[in-house]
Write a protein that holds these residues in place. Structure first.
Motif, short mmCIF file in Angstrom:
data_model
loop_
_atom_site.label_atom_id
_atom_site.label_comp_id
_atom_site.label_asym_id
_atom_site.label_seq_id
_atom_site.Cartn_x
_atom_site.Cartn_y
_atom_site.Cartn_z
N THR A 1 43.35 41.59 42.36
CA THR A 1 44.42 40.84 43.02
C THR A 1 44.11 39.35 43.03
O THR A 1 42.96 38.94 42.85
CB THR A 1 44.63 41.33 44.46
N ALA A 2 45.14 38.57 43.29
CA ALA A 2 44.98 37.11 43.38
C ALA A 2 44.02 36.76 44.51
O ALA A 2 43.22 35.82 44.39
CB ALA A 2 46.34 36.45 43.61
N TYR A 3 44.05 37.52 45.59
CA TYR A 3 43.16 37.26 46.73
C TYR A 3 41.70 37.37 46.29
O TYR A 3 40.88 36.53 46.65
CB TYR A 3 43.45 38.24 47.86
N GLU A 4 41.39 38.39 45.51
CA GLU A 4 40.00 38.56 45.03
C GLU A 4 39.60 37.42 44.09
O GLU A 4 38.49 36.90 44.18
CB GLU A 4 39.86 39.90 44.32
N GLU A 5 40.51 37.03 43.21
CA GLU A 5 40.22 35.95 42.27
C GLU A 5 40.00 34.62 43.00
O GLU A 5 39.03 33.91 42.74
CB GLU A 5 41.36 35.81 41.27
N TYR A 6 40.92 34.31 43.92
CA TYR A 6 40.80 33.05 44.66
C TYR A 6 39.61 33.04 45.61
O TYR A 6 39.01 32.00 45.86
CB TYR A 6 42.09 32.72 45.40
N SER A 7 39.26 34.21 46.15
CA SER A 7 38.09 34.29 47.03
C SER A 7 36.82 33.95 46.26
O SER A 7 35.94 33.26 46.77
CB SER A 7 37.97 35.68 47.64
N ALA A 8 36.74 34.43 45.03
CA ALA A 8 35.58 34.11 44.18
C ALA A 8 35.54 32.61 43.89
O ALA A 8 34.47 31.99 43.93
CB ALA A 8 35.64 34.91 42.89
#
Length: 110
Positions: free
Chosen positions: A50-57
């Motif tokens: 998800t975008a959340y996982e990508e942006y969290s990284a």
């Protein structure tokens, strides 16, 4: 209440609740397999990042955009995670042989 996804286009998302939709689709597939019209040895479940996982990284590296709507991204991430967990539990409940892989890790070995 079940999480829902707003309808964007006809081919991307459906307006039905995700968990209910996942159960219906899975049960139909399993029932078809039992009836002999669908045959498979093992099911491959491909889970998107998800975008959340990508942006969290990116955030951990200090590279995330500043104007992100984190609450909305997190909410969508939790809904997605819940749907995936529900699907996997249904597959286990019906003793379907499956493996689960993240889409970014998908290669020809699967």
């Amino acid at each position: 209440r079940h999480p829902t996804v707003k309808k964007r286009t006809t081919h991307q998302h459906h307006s039905k609740p995700l968990l209910r939709q996942g159960r219906d689709v899975t049960m139909a597939t399993l029932n078809a397999g039992v009836a002999g019209t669908l045959s498979f040895r093992r099911l491959l479940v491909v889970v998107k990042q998800t975008a959340y996982e990508e942006y969290s990284a990116l955030k951990l590296r200090g590279q995330a955009p500043k104007a992100l709507r984190w609450k909305r991204l997190e909410s969508r991430y939790k809904a997605h995670k819940s749907c995936v967990n529900e699907l996997l539990s249904i597959l286990r409940e019906h003793r379907v042989d499956f493996s689960c892989v993240n889409r970014v890790e998908l290669d020809r070995q699967h």
